[in-house]
Design a protein around this motif. Structure first.
Motif, PDB file in Angstrom:
ATOM      1  N   VAL A 274      -8.656  -2.855   0.073  1.00  0.00           N
ATOM      2  CA  VAL A 274      -7.580  -3.770  -0.307  1.00  0.00           C
ATOM      3  C   VAL A 274      -7.856  -5.177   0.218  1.00  0.00           C
ATOM      4  O   VAL A 274      -7.559  -6.165  -0.456  1.00  0.00           O
ATOM      5  CB  VAL A 274      -6.219  -3.250   0.212  1.00  0.00           C
ATOM      6  CG1 VAL A 274      -5.094  -4.218  -0.169  1.00  0.00           C
ATOM      7  CG2 VAL A 274      -5.926  -1.871  -0.342  1.00  0.00           C
ATOM      8  N   ILE A 275      -8.435  -5.269   1.400  1.00  0.00           N
ATOM      9  CA  ILE A 275      -8.788  -6.589   1.931  1.00  0.00           C
ATOM     10  C   ILE A 275      -9.767  -7.292   1.006  1.00  0.00           C
ATOM     11  O   ILE A 275      -9.586  -8.463   0.635  1.00  0.00           O
ATOM     12  CB  ILE A 275      -9.381  -6.470   3.353  1.00  0.00           C
ATOM     13  CG1 ILE A 275      -8.295  -6.103   4.353  1.00  0.00           C
ATOM     14  CG2 ILE A 275     -10.060  -7.786   3.768  1.00  0.00           C
ATOM     15  CD1 ILE A 275      -8.805  -5.908   5.769  1.00  0.00           C
ATOM     16  N   PHE A 276     -10.828  -6.596   0.620  1.00  0.00           N
ATOM     17  CA  PHE A 276     -11.839  -7.211  -0.244  1.00  0.00           C
ATOM     18  C   PHE A 276     -11.252  -7.562  -1.613  1.00  0.00           C
ATOM     19  O   PHE A 276     -11.587  -8.595  -2.196  1.00  0.00           O
ATOM     20  CB  PHE A 276     -13.037  -6.284  -0.392  1.00  0.00           C
ATOM     21  CG  PHE A 276     -13.726  -5.985   0.917  1.00  0.00           C
ATOM     22  CD1 PHE A 276     -13.899  -6.973   1.867  1.00  0.00           C
ATOM     23  CD2 PHE A 276     -14.184  -4.723   1.209  1.00  0.00           C
ATOM     24  CE1 PHE A 276     -14.525  -6.713   3.080  1.00  0.00           C
ATOM     25  CE2 PHE A 276     -14.813  -4.433   2.414  1.00  0.00           C
ATOM     26  CZ  PHE A 276     -14.976  -5.441   3.359  1.00  0.00           C
ATOM     27  N   GLU A 277     -10.360  -6.715  -2.105  1.00  0.00           N
ATOM     28  CA  GLU A 277      -9.739  -6.989  -3.399  1.00  0.00           C
ATOM     29  C   GLU A 277      -8.846  -8.221  -3.312  1.00  0.00           C
ATOM     30  O   GLU A 277      -8.868  -9.082  -4.207  1.00  0.00           O
ATOM     31  CB  GLU A 277      -8.924  -5.771  -3.845  1.00  0.00           C
ATOM     32  CG  GLU A 277      -8.383  -5.885  -5.257  1.00  0.00           C
ATOM     33  CD  GLU A 277      -7.732  -4.590  -5.726  1.00  0.00           C
ATOM     34  OE1 GLU A 277      -7.180  -4.595  -6.847  1.00  0.00           O
ATOM     35  OE2 GLU A 277      -7.771  -3.590  -4.988  1.00  0.00           O
ATOM     36  N   PHE A 278      -8.062  -8.314  -2.240  1.00  0.00           N
ATOM     37  CA  PHE A 278      -7.201  -9.486  -2.077  1.00  0.00           C
ATOM     38  C   PHE A 278      -8.042 -10.751  -1.946  1.00  0.00           C
ATOM     39  O   PHE A 278      -7.684 -11.802  -2.490  1.00  0.00           O
ATOM     40  CB  PHE A 278      -6.313  -9.324  -0.848  1.00  0.00           C
ATOM     41  CG  PHE A 278      -5.325 -10.447  -0.670  1.00  0.00           C
ATOM     42  CD1 PHE A 278      -4.146 -10.474  -1.389  1.00  0.00           C
ATOM     43  CD2 PHE A 278      -5.595 -11.493   0.205  1.00  0.00           C
ATOM     44  CE1 PHE A 278      -3.240 -11.522  -1.241  1.00  0.00           C
ATOM     45  CE2 PHE A 278      -4.706 -12.547   0.362  1.00  0.00           C
ATOM     46  CZ  PHE A 278      -3.518 -12.557  -0.361  1.00  0.00           C
TER      47      PHE A 278
END
Length: 293
Positions: A274-278
């Motif tokens: 989720v961090i990388f996606e955000f």
């Protein structure tokens, strides 16, 4: 040898207070207990951490090194507890921290749309804690303004923006299309001078030693109150000045100041999808915004 985190917390308290009595009060324990724990830690590490006499307590070289290493270690432990606690409660949460003047709405909406079951929380930060919230686990990502201490962090550039001088509405420079740093040499700067080295290098009050005692400001709002009262000027990113619009202060672009850099940061060791996606979402939106300016 495993280092006891409790003893590390005791050590940091003494190192910050440089007084065993005050540290004991802060920790809510008896001073003899604290002294025994510190001696035990010194025995485990085989190093003297403090030099004490009747008048003072000082850190040794080993103590200084331990303090530097202990703070991020304890912050990581706090972060771990927070994340495990969230998982234990069966909740799925993601916290985005952001600095004043920065809008994260678009990226948050897009992330929420992609993950309907994810609760996205928001956390406003300041210059003092914009990376601290990552290390101690209060936030998963933080939209930061450079400069920061990048140790232990992954930092992704997003965009750059001009900086402006914020002045009292009746100031002699208010209403000008732009100014140069030299035009501000006679002013009292409410920022930390190290944050605006270009001003520091020409400042009359620093050269003559007439600068009043400096104080820290907990928020942009507090700083603007002092500007409006005629107690000095401030240099802030353009978006911050536009967000806090008020009739008793004026903003003027400063031509020869480098722009402020806005980045997205997170703890390097984390591998959250989720961090990388955000990060991708925010970078795409920031890039689109730059192209339309």
């Amino acid at each position: 040898m495993d280092v006891d985190l409790r003893k590390l917390r005791y050590f940091v308290a003494v190192a910050e207070e440089l007084h065993f009595g005050r540290a004991a009060v802060r920790l809510h324990i008896a001073q003899p207990v604290l002294s025994r724990q510190i001696r035990a830690l010194e025995g485990e590490l085989r190093a003297q951490l403090f030099r004490r006499d009747r008048r003072s307590t000082e850190l040794t070289a080993a103590g200084l090194q331990l303090l530097e290493d202990a703070r991020p270690l304890l912050a990581s432990a706090d972060a771990l507890r927070r994340r495990v606690g969230t998982a234990a409660r069966g909740t799925s949460a993601f916290t985005v921290a952001f600095m004043p003047g920065i809008t994260v709405t678009g990226a948050v909406r897009e992330l929420s749309a992609r993950h309907p079951g994810l609760t996205v929380e928001l956390l406003r930060t300041t210059w003092d804690d914009q990376t601290e919230v990552l290390h101690d686990g209060r936030a998963d990502v933080s939209v930061i303004r450079l400069p920061v201490d990048r140790r232990g962090l992954s930092v992704r550039p997003l965009f750059r923006e001009p900086r402006v001088a914020v002045l009292p509405a009746g100031h002699r420079l208010a209403g000008k299309e732009s100014v140069r740093v030299g035009d501000l040499a006679d002013e009292h700067l409410l920022n930390d001078p190290d944050a605006v080295p270009e001003w520091r290098d020409v400042a009359v009050e620093l050269r003559e030693g007439t600068a009043p005692a400096r104080r820290g400001f907990r928020s942009v709002e507090e700083k603007l109150e002092h500007v409006a009262a005629g107690r000095g000027i401030a240099v802030v990113p353009r978006s911050t000045s536009e967000y806090y619009t008020r009739s008793d202060v004026a903003r003027v672009p400063v031509e020869d100041l480098p722009p402020n850099e806005v980045c997205l940061a997170w703890v390097s060791g984390r591998r959250s999808r989720v961090i990388f996606e955000f990060a991708e979402i925010f970078a795409d939106l920031a890039g689109a915004g730059e192209r339309t300016r």
